[in-house]
Write an enzyme that holds these catalytic residues in place. Structure first.
Site, PDB file in Angstrom:
ATOM      1  N   GLU A 143      -6.130   8.387   5.273  1.00 55.49           N
ATOM      2  CA  GLU A 143      -5.105   7.313   5.843  1.00 55.49           C
ATOM      3  C   GLU A 143      -4.806   7.651   5.179  1.00 55.49           C
ATOM      4  O   GLU A 143      -4.470   7.972   4.175  1.00 55.49           O
ATOM      5  CB  GLU A 143      -6.043   5.868   5.600  1.00 55.49           C
ATOM      6  CG  GLU A 143      -5.052   4.798   5.934  1.00 55.49           C
ATOM      7  CD  GLU A 143      -5.249   3.679   5.384  1.00 55.49           C
ATOM      8  OE1 GLU A 143      -4.862   2.039   6.060  1.00 55.49           O
ATOM      9  OE2 GLU A 143      -5.715   3.206   4.489  1.00 55.49           O
ATOM     10  N   GLU A 240      -5.318  -5.588   9.479  1.00 58.31           N
ATOM     11  CA  GLU A 240      -5.364  -5.378   7.417  1.00 58.31           C
ATOM     12  C   GLU A 240      -3.349  -5.769   7.214  1.00 58.31           C
ATOM     13  O   GLU A 240      -2.749  -5.139   6.697  1.00 58.31           O
ATOM     14  CB  GLU A 240      -4.922  -3.777   7.037  1.00 58.31           C
ATOM     15  CG  GLU A 240      -5.655  -3.861   5.639  1.00 58.31           C
ATOM     16  CD  GLU A 240      -5.744  -1.993   5.021  1.00 58.31           C
ATOM     17  OE1 GLU A 240      -6.097  -2.200   4.315  1.00 58.31           O
ATOM     18  OE2 GLU A 240      -4.415  -1.170   5.659  1.00 58.31           O
TER      19      GLU A 240
END
Length: 258
Positions: A143, A240
């Site tokens: 990521e 998130e």
């Protein structure tokens, strides 16, 4: 129709960690993700997953000393053995929890380490992890993260990440595309997602600025959700974000997203 996971490291944080599973299920989530499972036994987590009908969608590889500010060690040349031990630990947990994908945090480039050293270490670690995870039937993700929230984070852009993935050369390595981080670093969200959809296995979200829930900032989430549907994205979308008030009070956006 998008499938959303509750990121239990950021949602329902007024509750003890193991109690967040029930809260997520009661809020309508079918899947959960979080940073790390390693402070708890497999049995503890599995009990909460099964009792609440939840799928374990994602967790991270061990990422060094989180409390001390480390944010991954995959680009650290002097931590390769520790990284490899972490891969084994992640496989143990993911297998037992039925989790089919884990994320690798590249980390902050250490002082005194060149860009090329950090990149080569990351490539070799990703190759090692991708191979071991593939043998266990688990997909490896990595990521890019913005350098405003985490100054010095080594992996910080889509094209940079995919260029590194090309060097790793594994079919078992995909992109975790975090809309919030990439809005800060590069914008151009919809075309980027469309261009690289085949290499994106997991999406995460938060609005910008503030990293709060969709609808609190500048990102046009209704458009992006429709865009992902049009493109045929089949993966999960991880929530998130930091709730602006409480998790429950801020979930109105979720109803309109379905």
């Amino acid at each position: 129709m998008p499938k959303f996971t509750a990121n239990l490291s950021m949602l329902f944080t007024e509750l003890d960690f193991l109690d967040r599973f029930k809260a997520a299920a009661e809020a309508g989530f079918k899947g959960v993700e979080y940073l790390f499972p390693y402070d708890y036994s497999v049995e503890q987590i599995n009990q909460r997953l099964k009792a609440n009908g939840l799928e374990q969608v994602l967790h991270n590889l061990p990422a060094g000393d989180w409390a001390a500010g480390e944010r991954g060690i995959a680009c650290h040349p002097d931590r390769v053995e520790e990284f490899r031990e972490g891969v084994d630990k992640a496989i143990e947990y993911a297998t037992a929890l039925g989790c089919k994908q884990v994320n690798c945090l590249a980390g902050i480039k250490p002082a005194g380490v060149s860009e090329q050293q950090a990149r080569q270490t990351l490539v070799e670690n990703l190759r090692f992890a991708a191979d071991k995870l593939e043998a266990a039937g688990i997909l490896l993700l990595a990521e890019p993260i913005n350098t405003r929230d985490i100054p010095g984070f080594f992996l910080n852009g889509t094209e940079q990440a995919l260029d590194i993935f090309d060097q790793v050369d594994s079919d078992n390595l995909k992109l975790q595309y975090d809309i919030y981080h990439m809005q800060i670093m590069e914008g151009d969200l919809a075309p980027t997602i469309e261009k690289h959809l085949a290499r994106i296995a997991h999406v995460q979200l938060a609005d910008n600025p503030g990293r709060h829930e969709p609808g609190t900032g500048e990102i046009n989430y209704p458009f992006l959700f429709q865009h992902l549907d049009r493109l045929g994205y089949q993966g999960w979308i991880g929530c998130e974000y930091k709730p602006k008030t409480t998790t429950s009070e801020g979930l109105g956006w979720l109803d309109s997203a379905h």
